[in-house]
Write a protein that holds these residues in place. Structure first.
Motif, short mmCIF file in Angstrom:
data_model
loop_
_atom_site.label_atom_id
_atom_site.label_comp_id
_atom_site.label_asym_id
_atom_site.label_seq_id
_atom_site.Cartn_x
_atom_site.Cartn_y
_atom_site.Cartn_z
N THR A 183 -2.41 2.95 0.79
CA THR A 183 -2.05 1.54 0.81
C THR A 183 -1.20 1.22 2.04
OG1 THR A 183 0.03 1.75 -0.42
CG2 THR A 183 -1.99 1.63 -1.72
N ASP A 185 -0.61 -2.66 4.61
CA ASP A 185 -1.18 -3.63 5.55
C ASP A 185 -1.00 -3.21 6.99
OD1 ASP A 185 -1.95 -5.34 3.48
OD2 ASP A 185 -0.04 -6.43 3.50
N GLY A 224 -4.93 -2.90 1.04
CA GLY A 224 -3.78 -3.63 1.53
C GLY A 224 -2.68 -3.62 0.49
#
Length: 396
Positions: A183, A185, A224
């Protein structure tokens, strides 16, 4: 830790050794099944492997040459190759030309290699020692002998041994399936990192760590920073162990614990008193799958894998928790570090430990050149944790 606590009542952080033991207890050995020998690579035996026959089955030639009876000279009366069957017994003063691996005739005193022999027509001479160059029946093992213990991980040589002993199938616990959710962004999967984006350094480590631990890596799903995406992925992934990198701390982008509570997971370990790697977690998902939450910093994630994922995979294989060898004192760390266990990359030379530079939580440069991790107890005692690529370890 006396027992696991539901996610709605979070357990307190535990000591490093306690976390390893909890992870090992949390996993139930996978169901055993019979598989063809050729398909058993990397699996762990679910029962001892016995010799179905003695190896060798009969006395066999260890060299190409002549099986001889008595003192020289000998008269060559026969010839036998591997696969020809057992030749007639030798009489005193006779010899049989023989190939490596062929059964020797009864009454053979020794095998005379070609390079030590002199032959003219059927007449043979040379110097031999009684019993020389004969592989005796049962010298490797006898029928019924246990040659590999339950829990042994089957490498290439073990598969060859099982086949040589007459086994077509073996009863094993196959390698646990491990899937990773990476995970963040900010993560780049390829290309050069920038001020705003960093390359994913954790994902590329996980297949090798998993294989070394004895698991079968099933792939990476990249997400994300999203509560909904993480929850959906955890509901659908079919694996024995799910690794989640990032999202394990308590910042605004860290959704793991909220998702676990929402899914009704059992949080077994919620934080470990170690440096690096404190914000790691172990949970049991509905249906029995195990989840290991890895911190987002690379070295911390590496340490968390060794702390929680390795013991869980080991238990799924039906193996005991790996013991760590004691090590010498490490300069500057003799008195320990309060309540936290320190895990430091070290080089081992001449019985002495040297701390490797660049061993911060976000750094892999140090551990990439280390021989082991020094596990420094809060009271200052040192043990050594093996690393992939070292001479010893779970998958060796």
């Amino acid at each position: 830790m006396s027992g696991s606590v539901p996610a709605t009542g979070r357990p307190a952080p535990v000591g490093w050794d306690e976390a390893r033991e909890a992870a090992h207890r949390a996993a139930t050995p996978l169901r055993a099944r019979q598989v063809p020998v050729a398909a058993a690579l990397g699996s762990a035996l679910a029962e001892p492997l016995h010799a179905l026959v003695g190896i060798p089955v009969a006395d066999r030639a260890a060299m190409d040459g002549y099986a001889v009876n008595g003192a020289p000279p000998w008269t060559v009366v026969a010839s036998v190759r591997a696969g020809d069957g057992v030749p007639e017994p030798l009489r005193p003063g006779t010899a049989c030309e023989i190939a490596t691996g062929a059964p020797v005739p009864a009454a053979t005193h020794a095998v005379l290699p070609y390079e030590h022999s002199q032959r003219v027509g059927a007449l043979l001479s040379g110097d031999v020692e009684p019993g020389r160059h004969i592989r005796r029946a049962g010298e490797q093992c006898v029928a019924g002998e246990v040659v590999l213990a339950e829990g042994s991980v089957l490498g290439p040589a073990a598969l060859g041994l099982a086949s040589a002993l007459g086994h077509d199938t073996v009863l094993v616990r196959t390698a646990p399936i491990v899937h990773a959710l990476v995970t963040g962004d900010e993560l780049l999967e390829r290309g050069v990192p920038t001020a705003a984006r960093v390359r994913d350094a954790i994902g590329p480590m996980l297949p090798g760590l998993t294989g070394w631990a004895g698991g079968r890596f099933d792939g990476i799903t990249r997400l994300g920073d999203s509560h909904e995406l993480l929850a959906s992925a955890l509901e659908t992934i079919d694996a024995d162990v799910v690794l989640v990198s990032g999202s394990s701390s308590r910042g605004p982008a860290d959704h793991l614990r909220a998702v676990l509570e929402e899914l009704g997971a059992e949080l077994v370990v919620d934080g470990v008193r170690c440096r690096p790697g404190h914000p790691q977690a172990l949970a049991r998902l509905p249906g029995g799958r195990l989840l290991v939450g890895l911190p987002g910093n690379p070295l911390a994630a590496y340490v968390a894998f060794l702390t929680l994922a390795l013991p869980a995979i080991t238990a799924l294989l039906g193996l005991p928790l790996p013991e760590l060898e004691p090590g010498p004192a490490l300069s500057g760390h003799e008195s320990g570090h309060g309540s936290a266990t320190r895990l430091l990359p070290v080089r081992v030379r001449g019985g002495e430990l040297t701390e490797v530079p660049h061993s911060g939580s976000a750094m892999l440069r140090g551990v990439a050149t280390a021989d082991a991790l020094a596990v420094i107890a809060p009271t200052g005692g040192v043990r050594l944790h093996p690393l992939p690529g070292a001479s010893t370890g779970p998958g060796s």
